[in-house]
Design a protein around this motif. Sequence first.
Motif, PDB file in Angstrom:
ATOM      1  N   UNK A  28      -6.398 -35.485  -3.458  1.00 47.93           N
ATOM      2  CA  UNK A  28      -6.889 -36.502  -4.410  1.00 47.93           C
ATOM      3  C   UNK A  28      -5.713 -37.301  -4.984  1.00 47.93           C
ATOM      4  N   UNK A  29      -5.497 -38.535  -4.492  1.00 45.93           N
ATOM      5  CA  UNK A  29      -4.415 -39.353  -5.067  1.00 45.93           C
ATOM      6  C   UNK A  29      -4.793 -39.835  -6.462  1.00 45.93           C
ATOM      7  N   UNK A  47       1.447 -46.474  -1.631  1.00 47.81           N
ATOM      8  CA  UNK A  47       1.276 -45.376  -2.595  1.00 47.81           C
ATOM      9  C   UNK A  47       0.542 -44.197  -1.947  1.00 47.81           C
ATOM     10  N   UNK A  48      -0.805 -44.208  -1.987  1.00 47.76           N
ATOM     11  CA  UNK A  48      -1.564 -43.099  -1.373  1.00 47.76           C
ATOM     12  C   UNK A  48      -1.209 -42.995   0.107  1.00 47.76           C
ATOM     13  N   UNK A  87       0.879 -38.067  -6.635  1.00 50.67           N
ATOM     14  CA  UNK A  87       1.363 -39.097  -7.532  1.00 50.67           C
ATOM     15  C   UNK A  87       2.757 -39.530  -7.087  1.00 50.67           C
ATOM     16  N   UNK A  88       3.271 -40.546  -7.772  1.00 51.12           N
ATOM     17  CA  UNK A  88       4.534 -41.140  -7.346  1.00 51.12           C
ATOM     18  C   UNK A  88       5.746 -40.318  -7.779  1.00 51.12           C
ATOM     19  N   UNK A 135      -9.976 -35.511   2.495  1.00 46.76           N
ATOM     20  CA  UNK A 135      -9.097 -36.576   1.975  1.00 46.76           C
ATOM     21  C   UNK A 135      -9.911 -37.636   1.242  1.00 46.76           C
ATOM     22  N   UNK A 136      -9.466 -37.978   0.027  1.00 48.86           N
ATOM     23  CA  UNK A 136     -10.134 -39.068  -0.715  1.00 48.86           C
ATOM     24  C   UNK A 136      -9.137 -40.228  -0.710  1.00 48.86           C
ATOM     25  N   UNK A 137      -9.513 -41.369  -0.114  1.00 46.02           N
ATOM     26  CA  UNK A 137      -8.466 -42.402  -0.030  1.00 46.02           C
ATOM     27  C   UNK A 137      -8.456 -43.300  -1.265  1.00 46.02           C
ATOM     28  N   UNK A 138      -9.626 -43.620  -1.818  1.00 44.32           N
ATOM     29  CA  UNK A 138      -9.621 -44.377  -3.081  1.00 44.32           C
ATOM     30  C   UNK A 138     -10.934 -44.124  -3.812  1.00 44.32           C
ATOM     31  N   UNK A 139     -10.965 -44.424  -5.096  1.00 39.20           N
ATOM     32  CA  UNK A 139     -12.151 -44.081  -5.896  1.00 39.20           C
ATOM     33  C   UNK A 139     -12.321 -45.058  -7.056  1.00 39.20           C
ATOM     34  N   UNK A 140     -11.848 -46.309  -6.868  1.00 35.84           N
ATOM     35  CA  UNK A 140     -11.867 -47.314  -7.941  1.00 35.84           C
ATOM     36  C   UNK A 140     -13.285 -47.718  -8.367  1.00 35.84           C
ATOM     37  N   UNK A 141     -14.289 -47.390  -7.521  1.00 37.70           N
ATOM     38  CA  UNK A 141     -15.652 -47.846  -7.825  1.00 37.70           C
ATOM     39  C   UNK A 141     -16.529 -46.734  -8.406  1.00 37.70           C
ATOM     40  N   UNK A 142     -15.939 -45.606  -8.791  1.00 38.33           N
ATOM     41  CA  UNK A 142     -16.726 -44.498  -9.357  1.00 38.33           C
ATOM     42  C   UNK A 142     -17.270 -44.877 -10.739  1.00 38.33           C
ATOM     43  N   UNK A 143     -18.557 -44.708 -10.968  1.00 33.62           N
ATOM     44  CA  UNK A 143     -19.111 -45.090 -12.281  1.00 33.62           C
ATOM     45  C   UNK A 143     -18.433 -44.374 -13.457  1.00 33.62           C
ATOM     46  N   UNK A 144     -18.059 -43.110 -13.282  1.00 29.21           N
ATOM     47  CA  UNK A 144     -17.434 -42.370 -14.392  1.00 29.21           C
ATOM     48  C   UNK A 144     -16.077 -42.952 -14.762  1.00 29.21           C
ATOM     49  N   UNK A 145     -15.307 -43.317 -13.764  1.00 37.80           N
ATOM     50  CA  UNK A 145     -13.991 -43.945 -14.000  1.00 37.80           C
ATOM     51  C   UNK A 145     -14.180 -45.312 -14.668  1.00 37.80           C
ATOM     52  N   UNK A 146     -15.125 -46.102 -14.137  1.00 36.61           N
ATOM     53  CA  UNK A 146     -15.357 -47.454 -14.679  1.00 36.61           C
ATOM     54  C   UNK A 146     -15.807 -47.366 -16.140  1.00 36.61           C
TER      55      UNK A 146
END
Length: 388
Positions: free
Chosen positions: A123-124, A133-134, A10-11, A159-170
């Motif tokens: 995991x960013x 950021x990440x 995180x930042x 390494x996970x670079x991004x995960x904006x399309x995960x159904x659980x997050x959405x």
Amino acid sequence: MGRVGVLLLNLGGPEKLEDVRPFLFNLFSDPEIIRLPVTWLQKPLAWFISTSRYKKSQENYKQIGGGSPLRRITEEQARALEAKLEEKGQPAKIYVGMRYWYPFTEDAIAEIKKDKIEHLVILPLYPQFSISTSGSSFRVLEGLWEEDAALGDKVNYSLISSWYDRPGYLQAMADLIAKELDKYENPNDVHLFFSAHGVPVSYVEEAGDPYQREIEACTSLIVQTLNRPNAHTLAYQSRVGPVEWLQPYTEDALQELGEKNINDVLVVPISFVSEHIETLQEIDIEYREVAEEAGIHNFRRVPALDTHPGFINDLAELTIESLNNPSQKFADVVRPSERLKMYPQERWEMGITTSAEVWNGRFAMLGFIALLFELFSGKGILHAIGIL
Ligand SMILES: C=CC1=C(C)c2cc3[nH]c(cc4nc(cc5[nH]c(cc1n2)c(C)c5CCC(=O)O)C(CCC(=O)O)=C4C)c(C)c3C=C
Ligand SMILES: [Fe+2]
């Protein structure tokens, strides 16, 4: 499988008002935030910007209780994730690594080594990837791996670079939005205002940052998951400095909605999963004033995910999937070329323009550094002509 760890990136944020200036110094020392053609100017520039900016920034932190809640919330997320992984039969120790304030990423890695972690999921806590950021945190980690051969030998990372399309997050985002919409008298008439943290246009156009593409895709996916008839807008907030950032800017987009006589606006912050200064101060206080002035009188905001159970469950599933599947390595992640100057803008225009202001700033800064040098060394042109 041996000992498993998860490093949440995180930042970081200043916890007290005295932290604001050194926090800003760390932030502006980062070449992924500001990159100058000459590396030795990076620290003087960071000093200069943090010194000129910290009082204004302190005022903003004062308005949210004197410090950032980011460390507290990230630690709560870490504890919730640890419990969820345990429940799913995948015990893991969770570490928090901040980029610009405590607990720093370097300290988290020292703990990870001490604990003899063998499999580490990186995991960013940024759903979308940005170089600023990440990408910046990955750079720090890559440096640590390069410096320390034992890390490479002993810690197998994923390494996970991004995960904006995960159904659980959405789904978690859609649930939060639906809950707020249903508090309005006419939920379908509310205008959804997605507000993302901006980045300079040069990051996207010159450095190939996928951030804008991921933000746009994320917004569409949340709207699809929500499955309501509401109109929506996407805009970018938190611009810093004189260069052009991604548009439309949040203040302009609010102005436009006001001109269209839209009165019910629900803001959805989407670049970040925790409450922080840009939700609590910038949206809730500054943009609310902009909205009021534009004639939008029913201006509300969706809370950040923080420890939303559906979100934490999705992070746990993502961690387990990442442990079981081969993933990206540091070398696979987008990075700008070393020679790319990411700030200030290079294109020259005539008149009182951004370029002119940037060059004025550069000359002022060089003059300022020369003055400092003279004051400390007692040598220089001002001494030669007898002014000092
Ligand atoms: C996805 C989120 C973020 C992006 C992209 C991002 C880029 C970016 N930020 C700055 C400058 C500043 N950021 C500051 C605080 C801050 N930034 C983010 C997130 C993103 N930044 C967060 C979560 C925070 C707040 C932390 C907290 O204290 O709660 C600040 C300091 C605050 C202030 O003085 O306004 C600055 C400055 C740049 C230049 C940039 C891209 C190049
Ligand atoms: Fe920022």
